[in-house]
Scaffold this motif. Structure first.
Motif, PDB file in Angstrom:
ATOM      1  N   PHE A 203       0.825  -1.204   0.000  1.00 11.03           N
ATOM      2  CA  PHE A 203       0.000   0.000   0.000  1.00 11.03           C
ATOM      3  C   PHE A 203       0.863   1.258   0.000  1.00 11.03           C
ATOM      4  O   PHE A 203       1.775   1.392   0.817  1.00 11.03           O
ATOM      5  CB  PHE A 203      -0.903  -0.016   1.232  1.00 11.03           C
ATOM      6  N   GLU A 204       0.592   2.158  -0.944  1.00  3.90           N
ATOM      7  CA  GLU A 204       1.318   3.426  -1.017  1.00  3.90           C
ATOM      8  C   GLU A 204       0.648   4.447  -0.102  1.00  3.90           C
ATOM      9  O   GLU A 204      -0.405   5.000  -0.423  1.00  3.90           O
ATOM     10  CB  GLU A 204       1.338   3.943  -2.457  1.00  3.90           C
TER      11      GLU A 204
ATOM     12  N   ASN B  63      -4.854  -1.501   7.540  1.00  3.12           N
ATOM     13  CA  ASN B  63      -5.022  -0.091   7.151  1.00  3.12           C
ATOM     14  C   ASN B  63      -6.467   0.297   6.870  1.00  3.12           C
ATOM     15  O   ASN B  63      -6.750   1.449   6.563  1.00  3.12           O
ATOM     16  CB  ASN B  63      -4.152   0.256   5.932  1.00  3.12           C
ATOM     17  N   ILE B  64      -7.409  -0.655   6.997  1.00  7.18           N
ATOM     18  CA  ILE B  64      -8.795  -0.357   6.646  1.00  7.18           C
ATOM     19  C   ILE B  64      -9.403   0.711   7.554  1.00  7.18           C
ATOM     20  O   ILE B  64     -10.253   1.501   7.126  1.00  7.18           O
ATOM     21  CB  ILE B  64      -9.654  -1.650   6.667  1.00  7.18           C
TER      22      ILE B  64
ATOM     23  N   ILE C 204      -8.412   4.090   6.244  1.00  8.85           N
ATOM     24  CA  ILE C 204      -9.094   4.306   4.968  1.00  8.85           C
ATOM     25  C   ILE C 204     -10.543   4.690   5.206  1.00  8.85           C
ATOM     26  O   ILE C 204     -11.079   5.610   4.566  1.00  8.85           O
ATOM     27  CB  ILE C 204      -9.000   3.034   4.094  1.00  8.85           C
ATOM     28  N   ARG C 205     -11.197   4.009   6.130  1.00 13.14           N
ATOM     29  CA  ARG C 205     -12.584   4.323   6.453  1.00 13.14           C
ATOM     30  C   ARG C 205     -12.698   5.743   7.003  1.00 13.14           C
ATOM     31  O   ARG C 205     -13.612   6.499   6.631  1.00 13.14           O
ATOM     32  CB  ARG C 205     -13.129   3.304   7.461  1.00 13.14           C
ATOM     33  N   GLU C 206     -11.787   6.115   7.891  1.00 15.03           N
ATOM     34  CA  GLU C 206     -11.818   7.447   8.493  1.00 15.03           C
ATOM     35  C   GLU C 206     -11.592   8.541   7.451  1.00 15.03           C
ATOM     36  O   GLU C 206     -12.074   9.663   7.607  1.00 15.03           O
ATOM     37  CB  GLU C 206     -10.760   7.552   9.587  1.00 15.03           C
ATOM     38  N   ALA C 207     -10.861   8.224   6.381  1.00 15.98           N
ATOM     39  CA  ALA C 207     -10.600   9.213   5.326  1.00 15.98           C
ATOM     40  C   ALA C 207     -11.834   9.473   4.463  1.00 15.98           C
ATOM     41  O   ALA C 207     -11.830  10.399   3.651  1.00 15.98           O
ATOM     42  CB  ALA C 207      -9.437   8.747   4.450  1.00 15.98           C
TER      43      ALA C 207
ATOM     44  N   ALA D 133     -16.862  -9.485   6.738  1.00 15.67           N
ATOM     45  CA  ALA D 133     -17.426  -8.802   7.907  1.00 15.67           C
ATOM     46  C   ALA D 133     -16.364  -7.963   8.616  1.00 15.67           C
ATOM     47  O   ALA D 133     -16.640  -6.852   9.062  1.00 15.67           O
ATOM     48  CB  ALA D 133     -18.027  -9.831   8.867  1.00 15.67           C
ATOM     49  N   ALA D 134     -15.147  -8.498   8.709  1.00 13.80           N
ATOM     50  CA  ALA D 134     -14.064  -7.750   9.359  1.00 13.80           C
ATOM     51  C   ALA D 134     -13.738  -6.477   8.586  1.00 13.80           C
ATOM     52  O   ALA D 134     -13.522  -5.416   9.177  1.00 13.80           O
ATOM     53  CB  ALA D 134     -12.821  -8.634   9.475  1.00 13.80           C
ATOM     54  N   PHE D 135     -13.707  -6.565   7.264  1.00  8.72           N
ATOM     55  CA  PHE D 135     -13.421  -5.378   6.461  1.00  8.72           C
ATOM     56  C   PHE D 135     -14.530  -4.335   6.559  1.00  8.72           C
ATOM     57  O   PHE D 135     -14.273  -3.141   6.480  1.00  8.72           O
ATOM     58  CB  PHE D 135     -13.198  -5.765   4.985  1.00  8.72           C
TER      59      PHE D 135
END
Length: 214
Positions: A146-147, A180-181, A184-187, A209-211
């Motif tokens: 992931f970049e 990192n999910i 990403i969600r917070e963004a 479900a975890a994602f």
């Protein structure tokens, strides 16, 4: 946040069975990377793949054209049953014309932007797109790192759309993992394309479900 399962990372010997399992597991989209060995040094999938999968699933099929001359293949993938056709902005000489062609077939149109490419061009095509996909790896292969620098681009794109009142969902593709999910969600990302991290664990229902943070 919605999950789009990238079939590039699955065992293609069981492609149909995998898609059926993904639908039962609760993914929101199926993502097919179309690769021609020219734009990227890899080969993957075809209109026939889309046509065959269309027969066995009700999930929306995302087709990501990581190919040269994408305008030549819009018709084939639209007629095969794709619901969303995504083209790489860096290879589109006439983006508006391509996006209009996609819409003429009654399909949703998306633009993908690579990690090193400026997002500024997006604003000139915003009224023509239904979806923007930010690449968080260089296109071509699954399993890449992931970049993290793309997170700055995410914030800039979201701010641009808010200021211009564009209601365009933004997706992220590449290197997405359970580690990192959260960030990403917070963004504010609406859709994540997940491949390697999705298929490297079992059962799929628990991983999905975890994602989703369930």
């Amino acid at each position: 946040m919605k999950i789009s399962a990238s079939l590039l990372s699955c065992d293609t010997a069981y492609l149909g069975d995998t898609v059926v399992e993904l639908e039962r597991a609760g993914v929101d989209f199926v993502h097919l990377d179309i690769m021609d060995g020219h734009y990227v040094e890899n080969f993957a999938f075809s209109p026939k793949t889309v046509q065959d999968l269309r027969r066995i699933t009700n999930l929306p099929l995302e087709v990501h054209l990581e190919i040269d001359n994408p305008e030549r293949y819009i018709t084939a993938f639209a007629e095969a049953g794709a619901d969303l056709i995504i083209v790489q902005l860096d290879v589109c000489r006439h983006p508006i014309r391509i996006l209009d062609t996609i819409h003429k077939y009654g399909k949703k149109a998306g633009l993908a932007v690579n990690p090193g490419d400026s997002f500024e061009r997006i604003k000139y095509f915003a009224e023509y797109v239904d979806y923007v996909l930010l690449m968080s790896v260089e296109p071509g292969f699954g399993g890449q790192k992931f970049e993290r620098s793309v997170m700055g681009k995410v914030r800039l794109v979201k701010t641009l759309f808010e200021e211009c009142d564009y209601q365009i969902p933004v997706g992220l593709d590449g290197g997405v993992s359970l580690e990192n999910i959260g960030a990403i969600r917070e963004a504010g990302i609406e859709v994540v394309v997940v491949g390697t991290a999705l298929f490297s664990q079992e059962p799929l229902s628990q991983v999905v479900a975890a994602f989703k943070g369930l």
